[in-house]
Design a protein around this motif. Structure first.
Motif, mmCIF file in Angstrom:
data_model
loop_
_atom_site.group_PDB
_atom_site.id
_atom_site.type_symbol
_atom_site.label_atom_id
_atom_site.label_comp_id
_atom_site.label_asym_id
_atom_site.label_seq_id
_atom_site.Cartn_x
_atom_site.Cartn_y
_atom_site.Cartn_z
ATOM 1 N N PHE A 208 0.967 -1.319 -0.068
ATOM 2 C CA PHE A 208 -0.013 0.140 0.043
ATOM 3 C C PHE A 208 0.787 1.153 -0.118
ATOM 4 N N LEU A 209 0.334 2.277 -0.890
ATOM 5 C CA LEU A 209 1.017 3.689 -0.514
ATOM 6 C C LEU A 209 -0.139 4.387 0.123
ATOM 7 N N TYR A 210 -0.262 4.505 1.346
ATOM 8 C CA TYR A 210 -1.205 5.291 2.231
ATOM 9 C C TYR A 210 -0.881 6.710 2.245
ATOM 10 N N ILE A 211 -1.876 7.329 1.624
ATOM 11 C CA ILE A 211 -1.700 8.927 1.633
ATOM 12 C C ILE A 211 -2.658 9.517 2.622
ATOM 13 N N THR A 212 -1.952 10.402 3.397
ATOM 14 C CA THR A 212 -2.924 10.880 4.721
ATOM 15 C C THR A 212 -2.298 11.932 5.331
ATOM 16 N N HIS A 213 -2.889 12.839 5.984
ATOM 17 C CA HIS A 213 -2.396 13.962 6.623
ATOM 18 C C HIS A 213 -2.588 13.657 8.199
ATOM 19 N N ASP A 214 -3.081 12.404 8.628
ATOM 20 C CA ASP A 214 -3.187 12.035 9.839
ATOM 21 C C ASP A 214 -2.169 11.090 10.354
ATOM 22 N N ILE A 215 -1.373 11.688 11.132
ATOM 23 C CA ILE A 215 0.087 11.053 11.706
ATOM 24 C C ILE A 215 -0.332 9.905 12.627
ATOM 25 N N ALA A 216 -1.467 9.986 13.271
ATOM 26 C CA ALA A 216 -1.916 8.862 14.312
ATOM 27 C C ALA A 216 -2.388 7.583 13.284
ATOM 28 N N SER A 217 -2.882 7.607 12.247
ATOM 29 C CA SER A 217 -3.116 6.509 11.389
ATOM 30 C C SER A 217 -1.922 6.091 10.710
ATOM 31 N N ALA A 218 -1.088 6.969 10.251
ATOM 32 C CA ALA A 218 0.150 6.657 9.603
ATOM 33 C C ALA A 218 0.994 5.675 10.661
ATOM 34 N N ARG A 219 0.794 6.071 11.518
ATOM 35 C CA ARG A 219 1.943 5.253 12.857
ATOM 36 C C ARG A 219 1.106 4.011 13.148
ATOM 37 N N TYR A 220 -0.186 4.115 13.083
ATOM 38 C CA TYR A 220 -0.898 2.409 13.190
ATOM 39 C C TYR A 220 -0.631 1.418 12.236
ATOM 40 N N VAL A 221 -0.603 1.994 11.153
ATOM 41 C CA VAL A 221 -0.575 0.964 9.853
ATOM 42 C C VAL A 221 0.759 1.105 9.097
ATOM 43 N N SER A 222 1.416 1.873 9.162
ATOM 44 C CA SER A 222 2.718 1.950 8.059
ATOM 45 C C SER A 222 3.828 1.494 8.671
ATOM 46 N N ASP A 223 4.734 0.813 7.601
ATOM 47 C CA ASP A 223 6.160 0.237 7.784
ATOM 48 C C ASP A 223 7.090 1.458 7.784
ATOM 49 N N ARG A 224 6.829 2.248 6.699
ATOM 50 C CA ARG A 224 7.807 3.505 6.478
ATOM 51 C C ARG A 224 6.888 4.864 6.325
ATOM 52 N N LEU A 225 7.429 6.009 6.709
ATOM 53 C CA LEU A 225 6.862 7.221 6.545
ATOM 54 C C LEU A 225 7.864 8.221 5.821
ATOM 55 N N MET A 226 7.054 9.078 4.571
ATOM 56 C CA MET A 226 7.375 9.728 4.052
ATOM 57 C C MET A 226 6.902 11.024 4.250
ATOM 58 N N VAL A 227 7.360 12.372 4.423
ATOM 59 C CA VAL A 227 6.797 13.350 4.707
ATOM 60 C C VAL A 227 7.038 14.244 3.527
ATOM 61 N N MET A 228 6.116 15.029 3.171
ATOM 62 C CA MET A 228 6.045 15.962 1.857
ATOM 63 C C MET A 228 5.657 17.531 2.258
ATOM 64 N N TYR A 229 6.620 18.212 2.036
ATOM 65 C CA TYR A 229 6.214 19.812 2.015
ATOM 66 C C TYR A 229 6.253 20.444 0.705
ATOM 67 N N ALA A 230 5.131 21.018 0.056
ATOM 68 C CA ALA A 230 5.531 22.004 -1.133
ATOM 69 C C ALA A 230 5.793 21.556 -2.033
ATOM 70 N N GLY A 231 5.689 19.929 -2.377
ATOM 71 C CA GLY A 231 6.125 19.472 -3.567
ATOM 72 C C GLY A 231 7.430 18.557 -3.310
ATOM 73 N N HIS A 232 7.987 18.783 -2.329
ATOM 74 C CA HIS A 232 9.109 17.990 -1.915
ATOM 75 C C HIS A 232 9.051 16.999 -0.919
ATOM 76 N N VAL A 233 9.949 15.872 -1.100
ATOM 77 C CA VAL A 233 9.833 15.016 -0.016
ATOM 78 C C VAL A 233 10.945 15.437 0.938
ATOM 79 N N VAL A 234 10.710 15.864 2.148
ATOM 80 C CA VAL A 234 11.630 16.289 3.210
ATOM 81 C C VAL A 234 12.186 15.390 4.127
ATOM 82 N N GLU A 235 11.468 14.249 4.466
ATOM 83 C CA GLU A 235 12.032 13.132 5.358
ATOM 84 C C GLU A 235 11.265 11.889 5.011
ATOM 85 N N SER A 236 12.228 10.861 5.241
ATOM 86 C CA SER A 236 11.745 9.601 5.008
ATOM 87 C C SER A 236 12.366 8.637 6.002
#
Length: 366
Positions: A227-255
């Protein structure tokens, strides 16, 4: 109620050493022209995004509205063509795929579940219509009876019973959660390898979001789906994901691995997102950092860090040099001039909870 760090159904991602990722992007870029016919202005929706998804892995793509998350999903689904960069599926560039058959195979392997469960189903047809139509289009090996049996199977797989009764209903006869499960059933009917889930729980009541997240985790465990799970909800991202990628203004700023990123965020924007997640045991307050600055500039933004107007750690270099992602620990990357591999002191001492909904302010509509 505090949620665990990951869904109990989820397991570690699988991948043989040296095996190509299931899907990856290299410098993926998408610009949209804005203004009149003679305008030369461009909205930079996505710039130089590198993304990797392995087999049986759930990757969460997190960011505020307007950050480019949904544009990434539509690029991967083939709805948009990239302005620049490359998408590779199982080691093969999408541009190498020729003809309708190959494109149908890819779209069957990488379907999309949309955000709005109320408009993603045709109200004029029974629920079974979309599933059976997709099976006829993507599963040529099945006859009519087998297609109906497969529709029953995928409906039961997403937790809807009795399946035969559900399939005979019209969309208006289902709740929002049931409609979204039908969306997952439609995607699952193609026997996909990767499902692009674009904020699939954002329009649902908090009380039923966990059930949909558990469906995703169960499909990964039982159907070998990534799955690529797209969300603005950090709680649900933490609950279900293995890896996290953070986007800001079109850039991936952290992963990086989800728990590592949330325990020790490296990029100032990730730190801001976490500080904006409300603690249910604390009084509601807005920090000075969260209120500082202005929305990101994404129309012809020019060089420099796009977060610099809101960043409390900005230096002169941030205004002239666009930071590139660099390693800051095992599996960790951050695009920041001032980020270091040293642990960052955190003011947050409580885990993310189920009452956490939105993270960050809406910088732009989208």
């Amino acid at each position: 109620m505090t949620i665990p760090s990951q869904a109990t159904q989820a397991g570690p991602p699988e991948g043989a050493a040296g095996q190509a990722p299931l899907l990856e992007t290299r410098k993926l870029t998408k610009h949209f022209k804005v203004g009149g016919a003679l305008s030369r202005r461009n909205l930079h929706a996505v710039d130089d995004a590198d993304l990797t998804i392995n087999r049986k892995e759930i990757v969460a793509l997190v960011g505020e509205s307007g950050s480019g998350k949904s544009t990434v999903a539509r690029l991967l689904a083939g709805v948009y063509r990239p302005t620049a960069g490359e998408i590779r599926y199982q080691g093969r560039p999408l541009t190498a795929m020729r003809g309708r058959r190959q494109l149908l195979e890819y779209r069957g392997d990488v379907p999309m579940v949309f955000q709005d469960p109320f408009s993603s189903l045709n109200p004029a047809y029974r629920v079974s219509h979309g599933i059976l139509r997709g099976l006829k289009l993507h599963r040529h090996d099945l006859n009519r009876a087998q297609r109906f049996e497969e529709a029953l199977r995928v409906t039961e797989a997403v937790g809807l019973n009795p399946a035969a009764e559900i399939l005979e209903r019209y969309p208006y006869e289902l709740s929002g959660g049931q409609r979204q499960r039908i969306g997952f059933a439609q995607a699952l009917a193609y026997r996909p390898k990767l499902i692009l889930a674009d904020e699939p729980v954002s329009m649902l009541d908090v009380s039923i979001r966990i059930g949909l997240l558990n469906v995703m985790a169960r499909l990964r465990a039982e159907e070998d789906v990534s799955f690529l799970y797209i969300t603005h909800d950090i709680a649900s991202a933490r609950y279900v994901s293995d890896r996290l990628m953070v986007m800001y203004a079109g850039h991936v700023v952290e992963s990086g691995p989800t728990e590592a990123v949330l325990a020790d965020p490296k990029h100032p924007y990730t730190q801001l997102l976490l500080s904006a997640v409300p603690d249910p045991r604390a009084p509601l307050a807005v920090t000075a950092e969260a209120a500082k600055g202005e929305p990101p500039r994404v129309i012809d933004p020019g060089p420099g860090c796009r977060f610099r107007w809101r960043c409390p750690l900005a230096i002169d270099e941030c205004a002239t040099v666009t930071p590139l992602p660099r390693p800051l620990g095992p599996g960790r990357q951050a695009a920041c001039h001032v980020a270091t591999a040293d642990p960052v002191p955190s003011a947050r001492t409580t885990p993310v909870s189920t009452s956490d909904t939105k993270a960050g302010a809406d910088a732009q509509p989208g």
